[in-house]
Design a protein around this motif. Structure first.
Motif, short mmCIF file in Angstrom:
data_model
loop_
_atom_site.label_atom_id
_atom_site.label_comp_id
_atom_site.label_asym_id
_atom_site.label_seq_id
_atom_site.Cartn_x
_atom_site.Cartn_y
_atom_site.Cartn_z
N UNK A 89 11.49 0.00 -9.78
CA UNK A 89 12.21 1.02 -8.75
C UNK A 89 13.15 2.07 -9.17
N UNK A 90 13.34 1.93 -10.63
CA UNK A 90 14.27 2.82 -11.15
C UNK A 90 14.06 4.21 -10.99
N UNK A 91 15.02 5.02 -10.71
CA UNK A 91 14.87 6.58 -10.74
C UNK A 91 14.27 6.94 -12.06
N UNK A 92 12.94 7.60 -11.72
CA UNK A 92 12.32 8.50 -12.88
C UNK A 92 11.50 7.32 -13.66
N UNK A 93 11.23 6.07 -13.33
CA UNK A 93 10.36 5.18 -13.99
C UNK A 93 8.85 5.87 -13.93
N UNK A 94 8.30 6.06 -12.75
CA UNK A 94 6.91 6.72 -12.82
C UNK A 94 6.71 8.08 -13.33
N UNK A 95 7.80 8.76 -13.17
CA UNK A 95 7.67 10.10 -13.65
C UNK A 95 7.55 10.11 -15.04
N UNK A 107 -0.36 0.60 -10.33
CA UNK A 107 -0.24 0.07 -8.89
C UNK A 107 -0.60 -1.55 -8.84
N UNK A 108 0.40 -2.19 -8.48
CA UNK A 108 0.49 -3.59 -8.28
C UNK A 108 -0.64 -3.82 -7.37
N UNK A 109 -1.83 -4.87 -7.72
CA UNK A 109 -2.76 -5.42 -6.99
C UNK A 109 -3.15 -6.83 -6.70
N UNK A 110 -2.65 -7.37 -8.04
CA UNK A 110 -2.95 -8.64 -8.22
C UNK A 110 -2.04 -9.68 -7.85
N UNK A 111 -0.81 -9.26 -6.92
CA UNK A 111 0.14 -10.47 -6.36
C UNK A 111 0.71 -9.67 -5.08
N UNK A 112 1.28 -10.48 -4.40
CA UNK A 112 2.06 -10.17 -3.15
C UNK A 112 3.42 -9.33 -3.55
N UNK A 160 1.00 -1.09 0.09
CA UNK A 160 -0.06 0.08 -0.12
C UNK A 160 0.79 1.28 -0.16
N UNK A 161 1.85 1.28 0.71
CA UNK A 161 3.00 2.52 0.55
C UNK A 161 3.54 2.65 -0.69
N UNK A 162 3.73 1.79 -1.42
CA UNK A 162 4.11 1.67 -2.73
C UNK A 162 3.09 2.26 -3.67
N UNK A 163 1.93 1.80 -3.63
CA UNK A 163 0.78 2.21 -4.34
C UNK A 163 0.59 3.82 -3.96
N UNK A 164 0.72 3.99 -2.90
CA UNK A 164 0.55 5.69 -2.47
C UNK A 164 1.65 6.54 -3.12
N UNK A 165 2.91 5.83 -3.27
CA UNK A 165 3.87 6.57 -3.88
C UNK A 165 3.69 6.72 -5.43
N UNK A 166 3.24 5.64 -6.09
CA UNK A 166 2.74 5.69 -7.41
C UNK A 166 1.75 6.79 -7.69
N UNK A 203 1.20 9.20 -5.94
CA UNK A 203 1.61 10.67 -5.78
C UNK A 203 2.50 11.03 -6.75
N UNK A 204 3.10 10.22 -7.64
CA UNK A 204 4.17 10.64 -8.64
C UNK A 204 3.23 10.85 -10.03
N UNK A 205 2.48 9.60 -10.47
CA UNK A 205 1.82 9.63 -11.63
C UNK A 205 0.54 10.52 -11.62
#
Length: 175
Positions: free
Chosen positions: A91-97, A78-83, A58-64, A66-68
């Motif tokens: 995690x690469x710098x600038x990927x979501x941007x 946002x990954x939701x269909x797997x652990x 969920x913290x990763x989804x929050x980051x995504x 907030x960026x996109x």
């Protein structure tokens, strides 16, 4: 650090029992590090306890989110269909941007499956996309078995060392 293992100091912080402040602090530090080992080591129990795993996810989804900037694109990313940790995270710098650039658009193949590959590009269920080149990034085996691994297991099973065909040069995913 345990000799011969992943080069990180394992944490003893449990996600399910840590305070929200500790959770956030550990996650933010790992996110800023931008490396796989850091994000996989936020909590000691995130790989074995679904509740702890969901905290990190969920913290990763929050980051995504907030960026996109586009909410629909953010949700699709946002990954939701797997652990978290069962598929390699981006995690690469600038990927979501990148998804905020005017010439970049996410095509969700779950909603718009590929119908065909043509000489001009790709046809999906909802339209066509013209390209000069198509890169098939379906995954690859970056390790391709380290050369010091034994060729046979203790049980006598054969363990292939070089599935790519050329020593030190992985080319494709082979499962």
């Amino acid at each position: 650090m345990v000799p011969g293992r992943v080069p990180i100091e394992p944490t003893d912080v449990l996600g399910v029992s840590a305070s929200e402040a500790v959770r956030r602090e550990r996650f933010e530090a790992a996110w800023e590090q931008g490396e796989l080992f850091g994000i996989l080591n936020v909590f000691a129990d995130q790989g074995v306890n679904p509740a702890a795993n969901d905290i990190v996810a969920e913290m990763i989804r929050e980051k995504i989110r907030s960026i996109v900037k586009d909410p629909e694109t953010a949700e699709a990313l946002c990954p939701k269909d797997h652990y978290f940790g069962t598929k390699r995270p981006c995690l690469d710098t600038g990927y979501f941007e990148t998804y905020n650039l005017p010439h970049v658009r996410l095509v969700d193949l779950r909603k718009q499956p590929i119908v065909s590959i043509t000489e001009e590009g790709i046809e999906t269920a909802d339209g066509s996309f013209g390209f000069d080149a198509i890169v098939y990034a379906t995954g690859f085996d970056a390790m391709d078995r380290w050369p010091w691994w034994p060729r046979t297991s203790p049980a006598g099973m054969v363990c292939p060392l070089r599935r790519s065909g050329r020593p030190g040069r992985p080319r494709t995913w082979v499962s």
